[in-house]
Write a protein that holds these residues in place. Structure first.
Motif, PDB file in Angstrom:
ATOM      1  N   LEU A  39     -11.586  50.105  -8.783  1.00 36.58           N
ATOM      2  CA  LEU A  39     -10.359  50.882  -8.999  1.00 36.58           C
ATOM      3  C   LEU A  39      -9.544  50.817  -7.728  1.00 36.58           C
ATOM      4  N   LYS A  40      -8.249  50.547  -7.849  1.00 35.33           N
ATOM      5  CA  LYS A  40      -7.400  50.568  -6.644  1.00 35.33           C
ATOM      6  C   LYS A  40      -6.485  51.782  -6.724  1.00 35.33           C
ATOM      7  N   VAL A  41      -6.672  52.721  -5.807  1.00 40.61           N
ATOM      8  CA  VAL A  41      -5.879  53.960  -5.831  1.00 40.61           C
ATOM      9  C   VAL A  41      -4.416  53.598  -5.569  1.00 40.61           C
ATOM     10  N   ASP A  42      -3.517  54.093  -6.381  1.00 46.43           N
ATOM     11  CA  ASP A  42      -2.099  53.757  -6.238  1.00 46.43           C
ATOM     12  C   ASP A  42      -1.568  54.165  -4.860  1.00 46.43           C
ATOM     13  N   ARG A  43      -0.694  53.300  -4.333  1.00 48.33           N
ATOM     14  CA  ARG A  43      -0.146  53.472  -2.990  1.00 48.33           C
ATOM     15  C   ARG A  43       0.542  54.825  -2.799  1.00 48.33           C
ATOM     16  N   ALA A  44       1.129  55.349  -3.866  1.00 45.36           N
ATOM     17  CA  ALA A  44       1.877  56.610  -3.765  1.00 45.36           C
ATOM     18  C   ALA A  44       0.973  57.737  -3.266  1.00 45.36           C
ATOM     19  N   PHE A  45      -0.282  57.777  -3.736  1.00 49.27           N
ATOM     20  CA  PHE A  45      -1.194  58.861  -3.315  1.00 49.27           C
ATOM     21  C   PHE A  45      -1.592  58.678  -1.855  1.00 49.27           C
ATOM     22  N   ILE A  46      -1.748  57.399  -1.449  1.00 49.86           N
ATOM     23  CA  ILE A  46      -2.173  57.134  -0.067  1.00 49.86           C
ATOM     24  C   ILE A  46      -1.047  57.537   0.898  1.00 49.86           C
ATOM     25  N   ALA A  47       0.200  57.221   0.504  1.00 44.95           N
ATOM     26  CA  ALA A  47       1.340  57.524   1.379  1.00 44.95           C
ATOM     27  C   ALA A  47       1.427  59.021   1.667  1.00 44.95           C
ATOM     28  N   ASP A  48       1.062  59.840   0.681  1.00 46.25           N
ATOM     29  CA  ASP A  48       1.203  61.301   0.835  1.00 46.25           C
ATOM     30  C   ASP A  48      -0.063  61.980   1.353  1.00 46.25           C
ATOM     31  N   LEU A  49      -1.069  61.189   1.603  1.00 49.10           N
ATOM     32  CA  LEU A  49      -2.402  61.723   1.902  1.00 49.10           C
ATOM     33  C   LEU A  49      -2.418  62.777   3.012  1.00 49.10           C
ATOM     34  N   GLU A  50      -1.679  62.489   4.105  1.00 45.65           N
ATOM     35  CA  GLU A  50      -1.749  63.383   5.266  1.00 45.65           C
ATOM     36  C   GLU A  50      -0.923  64.655   5.093  1.00 45.65           C
ATOM     37  N   HIS A  51       0.010  64.609   4.126  1.00 47.65           N
ATOM     38  CA  HIS A  51       0.921  65.760   4.005  1.00 47.65           C
ATOM     39  C   HIS A  51       0.776  66.523   2.690  1.00 47.65           C
ATOM     40  N   SER A  52       0.059  65.974   1.747  1.00 52.00           N
ATOM     41  CA  SER A  52       0.025  66.627   0.436  1.00 52.00           C
ATOM     42  C   SER A  52      -1.419  66.896  -0.012  1.00 52.00           C
ATOM     43  N   ALA A  55      -6.795  61.503  -4.667  1.00 53.06           N
ATOM     44  CA  ALA A  55      -7.538  60.388  -4.086  1.00 53.06           C
ATOM     45  C   ALA A  55      -9.043  60.696  -4.108  1.00 53.06           C
ATOM     46  N   ALA A  56      -9.407  61.953  -3.723  1.00 52.84           N
ATOM     47  CA  ALA A  56     -10.836  62.311  -3.693  1.00 52.84           C
ATOM     48  C   ALA A  56     -11.411  62.259  -5.112  1.00 52.84           C
ATOM     49  N   SER A  57     -10.627  62.699  -6.113  1.00 49.37           N
ATOM     50  CA  SER A  57     -11.125  62.668  -7.501  1.00 49.37           C
ATOM     51  C   SER A  57     -11.339  61.226  -7.959  1.00 49.37           C
ATOM     52  N   ILE A  58     -10.419  60.332  -7.558  1.00 51.03           N
ATOM     53  CA  ILE A  58     -10.581  58.929  -7.994  1.00 51.03           C
ATOM     54  C   ILE A  58     -11.840  58.332  -7.355  1.00 51.03           C
ATOM     55  N   VAL A  59     -12.089  58.698  -6.079  1.00 54.80           N
ATOM     56  CA  VAL A  59     -13.308  58.185  -5.431  1.00 54.80           C
ATOM     57  C   VAL A  59     -14.542  58.703  -6.196  1.00 54.80           C
ATOM     58  N   SER A  60     -14.538  60.015  -6.538  1.00 51.70           N
ATOM     59  CA  SER A  60     -15.691  60.573  -7.275  1.00 51.70           C
ATOM     60  C   SER A  60     -15.828  59.909  -8.640  1.00 51.70           C
ATOM     61  N   LEU A  61     -14.672  59.709  -9.294  1.00 50.58           N
ATOM     62  CA  LEU A  61     -14.695  59.070 -10.617  1.00 50.58           C
ATOM     63  C   LEU A  61     -15.296  57.672 -10.507  1.00 50.58           C
ATOM     64  N   GLY A  62     -14.876  56.943  -9.482  1.00 49.52           N
ATOM     65  CA  GLY A  62     -15.406  55.595  -9.248  1.00 49.52           C
ATOM     66  C   GLY A  62     -16.912  55.635  -9.095  1.00 49.52           C
ATOM     67  N   LYS A  63     -17.386  56.603  -8.300  1.00 46.33           N
ATOM     68  CA  LYS A  63     -18.840  56.697  -8.070  1.00 46.33           C
ATOM     69  C   LYS A  63     -19.551  57.002  -9.385  1.00 46.33           C
ATOM     70  N   ALA A  64     -18.979  57.959 -10.159  1.00 43.27           N
ATOM     71  CA  ALA A  64     -19.614  58.348 -11.424  1.00 43.27           C
ATOM     72  C   ALA A  64     -19.689  57.163 -12.388  1.00 43.27           C
ATOM     73  N   LEU A  65     -18.678  56.312 -12.356  1.00 42.79           N
ATOM     74  CA  LEU A  65     -18.646  55.179 -13.299  1.00 42.79           C
ATOM     75  C   LEU A  65     -19.193  53.894 -12.669  1.00 42.79           C
ATOM     76  N   ASN A  66     -19.745  54.047 -11.476  1.00 43.07           N
ATOM     77  CA  ASN A  66     -20.305  52.890 -10.781  1.00 43.07           C
ATOM     78  C   ASN A  66     -19.259  51.820 -10.464  1.00 43.07           C
ATOM     79  N   LEU A  67     -18.078  52.278 -10.106  1.00 41.97           N
ATOM     80  CA  LEU A  67     -16.999  51.354  -9.749  1.00 41.97           C
ATOM     81  C   LEU A  67     -16.690  51.518  -8.263  1.00 41.97           C
ATOM     82  N   LYS A  68     -16.365  50.422  -7.592  1.00 43.52           N
ATOM     83  CA  LYS A  68     -15.946  50.515  -6.198  1.00 43.52           C
ATOM     84  C   LYS A  68     -14.496  50.986  -6.141  1.00 43.52           C
ATOM     85  N   VAL A  69     -14.165  51.750  -5.110  1.00 40.31           N
ATOM     86  CA  VAL A  69     -12.796  52.243  -4.998  1.00 40.31           C
ATOM     87  C   VAL A  69     -12.113  51.640  -3.772  1.00 40.31           C
TER      88      VAL A  69
END
Ligand code: C2E
Ligand code: MG
Ligand code: MG
Length: 495
Positions: free
Chosen positions: A394-407, A414-428
């Protein structure tokens, strides 16, 4: 006696002549009746043919020719105009549900559009999901009908495939200069396409502006340049590394198309890829990207770098029946393994469950290609749908990364997508990482790989080789260490 004999003979002759005349008369009447019947039939046939020539068999509305005739009549009567109605996603609907259902949709739309017509107006079915309404009056009259049609179409209806809500983009053009006569439908059609792009702001009804035709002409020239650039192989590929989030070593490279236009300069793929798709050029271009990426990957392999190479696959490429065959042939030609070749498919495209796209995913699975869901987090995929895909990344969309430090929201997503990836055995993989702060947050979240300007902008294959081998020029990109792909056990036998 003689007289009597004469009379008998002459009477007989008269009788025979009368009979002959009667038969001739009957024959003549029969011929007349036959030809009258034929000419009547011909009249019926020709008026039916004329009606067919003007009418649309599926909807009972006028067709293009009938509409032209109706507009000729309106032109002599006073101000008038055309509303073109483009049903949204009609082609996709037809691909997904077949002819019978799409015919049902067309008939339903025809009926609803017909119910919105003011006196003296008429409706036509042009082709596919395109209709036109010819309406007497000025701009405000036409807009009123368009708005009513919009509401009517949107009324939900229960269909064999569930509840159906029709949406459409509409273009309005009023008859103006006499030299524009005959181009009204074209103008309204341009405005409807414009409404579909949302370029005119909110709302899906757009009034024609002569600037649209100018833009359309400029686009046609631009498209011609693109066609030439593809034919003359003037497009090139750059590569952007993906790095392991723990060791920060390069594991893979994503191929990104570049077009240097002689006058316009750099044209972004976000601009020309959709253009190539719309003009049916993406097939040839996409094939070249796959071939060229394999050639580069084979060069890297020959240098001992077992880099995974990723290519972006467009929506239309997913609809090509021989896409995976083409990838398999290229991999075979360059001696590459399928699990070292990543197909990046955006989430929104991956969630279009057309029969061909599903079959393409299945072929990708059986060939063992590495599938990545790009721009993840924007496409509203369901968990069930995601699990069914043969994806490994899974590639997390750039929009979430851009706002990471402020939002806080972006961090949670982003943290949910990482957890989702782990749950589904997908690399993030996180794309668009630009700052040290973003990098640290993503590492803490347990993201597997990172990609972004912090590590490297997209660069040429040679620059990338130099960067990996630490031989880059002083003004070139900084040297990064290389590591084999994270996603497989790399033994010497894989080389
Ligand atoms: P994508 O696949 O999501 O690619 C990532 C885009 O983000 C690239 O833009 C890349 O240059 C840019 N990017 C990477 N790191 C950063 C960063 O740190 N900050 C910022 N601001 N941007 C970053 P690019 O090259 O303009 O490509 C845009 C999109 O065009 C791609 O999005 C992809 O969907 C499409 N595309 C590019 N090449 C191809 C191709 O060969 N085939 C197809 N079908 N689509 C392509
Ligand atoms: Mg991508
Ligand atoms: Mg992306």
């Amino acid at each position: 006696m003689k007289v009597a004999a004469f009379d008998e003979v002459s009477l007989g002759l008269i009788g025979v002549s009368l009979m002959a005349a009667l038969v001739a008369l009957l024959l003549m009447m029969r011929e007349r009746w036959k030809s009258a019947r034929i000419s009547h039939q011909l009249q019926v046939v020709s008026s039916e043919k004329r009606a067919l020539e003007r009418g649309d068999a599926l909807t009972g509305l006028l067709n293009r020719k009938g509409l032209d005739m109706a507009l000729d009549v309106m032109a002599s009567a006073g101000p008038h105009g055309v509303v073109v109605v483009l049903l949204d996603h009609y082609r996709r609907l037809r691909q997904a549900f077949g002819q019978e259902f799409s015919d049902f949709v067309i008939k339903l739309a025809a009926q609803r559009l017909g119910s919105c017509l003011p006196p003296g107006a008429t409706a036509a079915h042009l082709e596919g999901g395109e209709f036109a309404l010819a309406i007497p009056g000025g701009k405000s009259d036409l807009l009123e009908v368009a708005e009513l049609a919009f509401q009517q179409l949107a009324l939900p209806v229960q269909s064999a495939k569930g509840q159906l809500i029709l949406a459409a983009s509409m273009g309005v053009a009023t008859a103006g200069l006499p030299e524009d006569r005959g181009r009204l439908i074209e103008f309204a059609s341009l405005a409807a396409e414009r409404a579909g792009t949302g370029l005119n702001g909110e709302g899906k009804i757009c009034v024609y502006d002569p600037a649209f035709a100018e833009e359309a002409r400029a686009q046609a020239f631009f498209l011609n340049d693109l066609r030439e650039a593809i034919e003359n192989k003037q497009l090139r590929l750059l590569f952007q590394p993906k790095v392991d989030a723990q060791s920060l070593q390069i594991t893979a490279a994503e191929a990104l198309l570049r077009w240097q236009h002689p006058v316009r300069g750099n044209v972004a793929p976000g601009v020309f890829v959709p253009m190539a798709e719309a003009a049916g050029l993406m097939g040839v271009l996409g094939r070249w990207v796959i071939e060229e990426s394999c050639r580069v990957a084979a060069n890297w392999r020959a240098m001992g770098l077992r880099m995974r190479v990723a290519v972006n696959i467009s929506a239309l490429q997913m609809q090509e029946e021989d896409l995976v065959d083409h990838i398999a042939q290229c991999l075979g030609r360059y001696g590459l393994q399928p699990n070292r070749f990543t197909c990046e498919i955006t989430e929104s495209v991956a969630m279009q469950h057309t029969a061909t796209a599903t079959a393409t995913f299945e072929r990708m699975r059986s060939l063992g290609l590495h599938v990545s869901i790009d721009d993840f987090g924007t496409g509203y995929s369901s968990l069930a749908a995601l699990r069914r895909l043969p994806a490994s990344e899974l590639k997390v969309d750039r929009a979430f990364i851009a706002d990471l430090e402020h939002s806080e929201d972006a961090r949670s997503i982003a943290a949910s997508i990482v957890s989702l990836g782990k749950a589904l055995n997908l690399k993030v993989v996180a794309e668009g990482v630009e700052t040290q702060g973003q990098c640290e947050l993503l590492m803490m979240m347990g993201c597997d790989e990172l990609q972004g300007f912090l590590f490297s902008k997209p660069i040429s294959a040679d620059e990338m080789t130099g960067m990996i081998k630490g031989t880059s020029q002083d003004d070139g990109p900084e040297s990064l260490p290389f590591s084999e792909s994270l996603f497989m056990n790399t033994t010497l036998s894989n080389l």
